[in-house]
Write an enzyme that holds these catalytic residues in place. Structure first.
Site, PDB file in Angstrom:
ATOM      1  CB  VAL A  44      -1.060  -0.894  -0.230  1.00 34.51           C
ATOM      2  CG1 VAL A  44       0.461  -0.858  -0.151  1.00 34.51           C
ATOM      3  CG2 VAL A  44      -1.655   0.108   0.758  1.00 34.51           C
ATOM      4  CB  CYS A  45      -1.601  -4.936  -3.863  1.00 36.95           C
ATOM      5  SG  CYS A  45      -1.373  -5.802  -2.291  1.00 36.95           S
ATOM      6  CB  THR A  46      -3.598  -1.215  -7.175  1.00 34.01           C
ATOM      7  OG1 THR A  46      -4.503  -2.321  -7.104  1.00 34.01           O
ATOM      8  CG2 THR A  46      -3.739  -0.514  -8.516  1.00 34.01           C
ATOM      9  CG  MET A  49       1.662  -5.089  -8.368  1.00 35.26           C
ATOM     10  SD  MET A  49       3.229  -5.995  -8.522  1.00 35.26           S
ATOM     11  CE  MET A  49       3.950  -5.697  -6.890  1.00 35.26           C
TER      12      MET A  49
END
Length: 156
Positions: A44-46, A49
């Site tokens: 989810v972070c990738t 971003m």
């Protein structure tokens, strides 16, 4: 409790990929999106971003700067940025100063990791005043990107 709309942004110190200290106040003079995220190289972070990367031209057209912030080391964030072609600043809060100052420090992420950021976004106006906040207690939830952009338009 997280920093609220109308408050001045805390002036925490972060570290850049080239190992230089950076104060949040150094970004005054234009709108700023501070995107706190739990950890580099996670799904989810990738995705989040990369979404900010893909929307960067819209933020740039509003003279706004996007900054990704996590507890990862500067070295990890530099590699994360390189592998994902992230052209905006990625700053390390490995000492948890900014997370705590903004009220988004998670002392026990999923009961496994100690001390990372709750997924959250703060938009600051050119004077460092908070004009938009979004904080999630659920790490798998991405921010409402259209609201973030509206916050930037309000700050511009």
């Amino acid at each position: 409790m997280a920093v609220q709309v109308g408050q001045e942004a805390p002036d925490a110190i972060l570290v850049s990929g080239d190992k230089k200290q950076v104060k949040i106040s150094e970004f005054r003079g234009k709108p700023v999106v501070l995107a706190f995220f739990p950890a580099a190289f996670t799904g989810v972070c990738t995705k989040e971003m990369c979404r900010f990367r893909d929307d960067l031209s819209r933020f740039n057209s509003l003279n706004a700067e996007v900054i990704g912030i996590s507890a990862d080391t500067p070295f990890v964030l530099a590699e994360f940025a390189k592998q994902n072609n992230l052209t905006f600043k990625m700053l390390s809060d490995f000492n948890h100063q900014a997370m705590k100052a903004f009220g988004v420090y998670d002392p026990s992420f999923l009961g496994v990791l100690d001390g990372i950021a709750k997924r959250s976004v703060f938009v600051l106006d050119k004077n460092g005043k908070v004009v938009y906040t979004w904080v999630s207690d659920t790490p798998g939830v991405e921010p409402p990107y259209s609201e973030v952009e509206a916050g930037v338009k309000k700050a511009a």
